[in-house]
Design a protein around this motif. Structure first.
Motif, PDB file in Angstrom:
ATOM      1  N   GLY A  34     -36.768 -28.443  19.039  1.00 28.42           N
ATOM      2  CA  GLY A  34     -37.031 -27.555  19.975  1.00 28.42           C
ATOM      3  C   GLY A  34     -37.398 -26.263  19.111  1.00 28.42           C
ATOM      4  O   GLY A  34     -38.179 -25.524  19.044  1.00 28.42           O
ATOM      5  N   MET A  35     -36.257 -25.992  18.280  1.00 26.13           N
ATOM      6  CA  MET A  35     -36.342 -24.820  17.224  1.00 26.13           C
ATOM      7  C   MET A  35     -37.381 -24.785  16.389  1.00 26.13           C
ATOM      8  O   MET A  35     -37.923 -23.884  16.036  1.00 26.13           O
ATOM      9  CB  MET A  35     -34.826 -24.633  16.455  1.00 26.13           C
ATOM     10  N   TYR A  36     -37.770 -25.961  15.745  1.00 29.74           N
ATOM     11  CA  TYR A  36     -38.665 -26.082  14.681  1.00 29.74           C
ATOM     12  C   TYR A  36     -40.147 -25.779  15.595  1.00 29.74           C
ATOM     13  O   TYR A  36     -40.923 -25.246  14.951  1.00 29.74           O
ATOM     14  CB  TYR A  36     -38.623 -27.170  14.248  1.00 29.74           C
ATOM     15  N   ILE A  37     -40.308 -26.260  16.698  1.00 27.90           N
ATOM     16  CA  ILE A  37     -41.536 -26.243  17.364  1.00 27.90           C
ATOM     17  C   ILE A  37     -41.727 -24.482  17.590  1.00 27.90           C
ATOM     18  O   ILE A  37     -42.876 -23.852  17.551  1.00 27.90           O
ATOM     19  CB  ILE A  37     -41.364 -26.912  18.650  1.00 27.90           C
ATOM     20  N   ALA A  38     -40.536 -23.876  18.137  1.00 25.96           N
ATOM     21  CA  ALA A  38     -40.721 -22.729  18.583  1.00 25.96           C
ATOM     22  C   ALA A  38     -40.936 -21.517  17.395  1.00 25.96           C
ATOM     23  O   ALA A  38     -41.622 -20.658  17.477  1.00 25.96           O
ATOM     24  CB  ALA A  38     -39.627 -22.049  19.499  1.00 25.96           C
ATOM     25  N   ALA A  39     -40.208 -21.927  16.172  1.00 27.12           N
ATOM     26  CA  ALA A  39     -40.294 -20.928  15.266  1.00 27.12           C
ATOM     27  C   ALA A  39     -41.381 -20.855  14.408  1.00 27.12           C
ATOM     28  O   ALA A  39     -41.828 -20.036  13.931  1.00 27.12           O
ATOM     29  CB  ALA A  39     -39.002 -21.480  14.023  1.00 27.12           C
ATOM     30  N   ALA A  40     -42.140 -22.037  14.569  1.00 28.07           N
ATOM     31  CA  ALA A  40     -43.548 -22.170  13.822  1.00 28.07           C
ATOM     32  C   ALA A  40     -44.660 -21.380  14.738  1.00 28.07           C
ATOM     33  O   ALA A  40     -45.619 -21.385  14.163  1.00 28.07           O
ATOM     34  CB  ALA A  40     -43.844 -23.592  13.346  1.00 28.07           C
ATOM     35  N   ALA A  41     -44.291 -21.443  15.859  1.00 26.84           N
ATOM     36  CA  ALA A  41     -45.310 -21.174  16.682  1.00 26.84           C
ATOM     37  C   ALA A  41     -45.799 -19.692  16.804  1.00 26.84           C
ATOM     38  O   ALA A  41     -45.077 -18.774  16.637  1.00 26.84           O
ATOM     39  CB  ALA A  41     -44.968 -21.268  18.363  1.00 26.84           C
ATOM     40  N   TYR A  42     -47.176 -19.272  16.775  1.00 29.53           N
ATOM     41  CA  TYR A  42     -47.696 -17.870  16.434  1.00 29.53           C
ATOM     42  C   TYR A  42     -47.690 -17.230  17.976  1.00 29.53           C
ATOM     43  O   TYR A  42     -48.772 -17.366  18.344  1.00 29.53           O
ATOM     44  CB  TYR A  42     -48.696 -17.956  15.771  1.00 29.53           C
ATOM     45  N   LEU A  43     -46.622 -16.956  18.547  1.00 27.54           N
ATOM     46  CA  LEU A  43     -46.798 -16.778  20.030  1.00 27.54           C
ATOM     47  C   LEU A  43     -45.644 -15.443  20.157  1.00 27.54           C
ATOM     48  O   LEU A  43     -44.655 -15.412  19.502  1.00 27.54           O
ATOM     49  CB  LEU A  43     -46.153 -17.816  20.920  1.00 27.54           C
TER      50      LEU A  43
END
Length: 373
Positions: A34-43
């Motif tokens: 989950g952290m890798y998903i969130a950290a890479a998202a441009y949101l």
């Protein structure tokens, strides 16, 4: 930025709660899909997540000035709703630390140094006085339609999401609040000290309460999205580490087992996400190499048409050149589709036509459809 903010948080956790909690927090963050998903998202919610880690780290080290500014920047520049995570900090400063003046002072500093420039820049580009965070709050909280227009989910949505992205760590994080209060009660009973752990931020409460605030606010909303949890993803790891610390008296090897299993399950989750959902990136990434390009070199414009899976288009940057245009054909989707920005100089200030704030279908978005049928 994600790595630096994670470092600031884990360093503060190490100093406040000890080496064990600090180490487990770091390992759970590193091993989380989950952290890798969130950290890479441009949101905006990803930006809020970074500053949440900074704010929490500064709070744990009693650096209230940085903590207040981080929460303010997260809410004003990033996502207004992330201000809710600063509520426990505000309550501590005002009612328990008797630092109302400091709180008000740095809130004012944030308004001048962060909100002020943002207001000026937004107003310049929009061509009128605009404070974007306020507009977001007005539409989503007090607007006529609100976020529910874009879909609603059952109450189980965030629980399934937490289990998918954090597996057993999510369960431990959700149990942290109860375990902390049980620890307070047991310690008071054993020591017969009724004043023990009565301070608001004593023990682990400072780490638990922001997550509880977020759960109360967002888990009860009908409209749910995975990205809404991004700001508290680091708190899942931290609260799980606290639970492991409190449970180690029952099972000393529990932390090691949880970290290893959590990491393996996260690797499995990341692998399946790649294998199962990487097709759009492969497809659009290979457009430039397709033989069909030899037949369109002489065309002035090339339309790439998509239907109900329009949301899988990664970006217009994947299109070969400026002649290629992304177009929509009518499908089962009946909401409002995106509209390209105007190419005129005043594109940011001009009010576009054929738009609505009720997520209603706009026929003008479609190519090759006369609006009938």
């Amino acid at each position: 930025m994600g790595s630096l903010s994670s470092l600031l948080l884990t360093r503060a956790v190490y100093r406040k709660y000890g080496s064990s909690v600090g180490l487990w927090t770091m390992l759970l963050l590193l091993g989380s899909c989950g952290m890798y998903i969130a950290a890479a998202a441009y949101l905006p919610s990803s930006f809020a997540m970074y500053l949440t880690m900074v704010a929490m780290g500064a709070w744990f080290e009693s650096n209230y000035k940085v903590s207040i500014m981080a929460v303010a920047a997260s809410a004003i520049v990033g996502w207004p709703f992330s201000a809710a995570l600063g509520l426990p900090l505000a309550l501590e400063l005002i009612f328990f630390k008797q630092k109302l003046l400091l709180f008000v002072k740095y809130c004012a500093v944030a308004l001048v140094t962060i909100a002020g420039p943002l207001f000026i820049i937004d107003s310049l580009y929009y061509g009128k006085a605009v404070f974007t965070p306020l507009n977001i709050l007005l539409y989503n909280v007090f607007g006529g339609g609100g976020p529910d227009l874009y879909g609603v989910e059952p109450w189980t949505f965030y629980f399934f999401n937490g289990l998918l992205n954090f597996n057993g760590v999510f369960v431990l994080a959700m149990a942290a609040g109860l375990l902390v209060e049980m620890k307070v009660v047991v310690d008071m009973w054993l020591t017969q000290d009724t004043k023990q752990d009565r301070t608001y931020s004593s023990g682990y409460r400072a780490a638990v309460q922001p997550l509880l605030v977020w759960i109360v606010i967002f888990f009860t909303q009908a409209h749910k999205e995975e990205r809404f949890l991004f700001p508290v993803y680091p708190l899942f790891a931290l609260n799980a580490a606290i639970s492991l610390q409190l449970l180690q008296v029952l099972c000393p090897c529990a932390a090691s087992v949880v970290v290893v299993v959590h990491t393996l399950l996260s690797i499995s989750r990341a692998t399946m996400l790649y294998k199962g959902y990487h097709a759009p990136l492969d497809l659009y990434g290979s457009i430039s190499t397709q033989p069909i390009l030899s037949h369109v070199k002489t065309l002035d414009e090339v339309n790439l048409c998509v239907g109900k899976e329009w949301y899988r288009v990664p970006s217009s940057f994947f299109l070969p050149d400026k002649r290629w245009k992304l177009r929509f054909i009518r499908s089962d989707f009946r909401g409002q589709l995106p509209k390209p920005y105007s190419s005129f100089k005043n594109a940011t200030s001009a009010i576009p036509e054929n738009m609505n704030d009720m997520n209603q279908e706009e026929p003008s978005r479609y190519v090759g459809w006369d609006g009938k049928g």
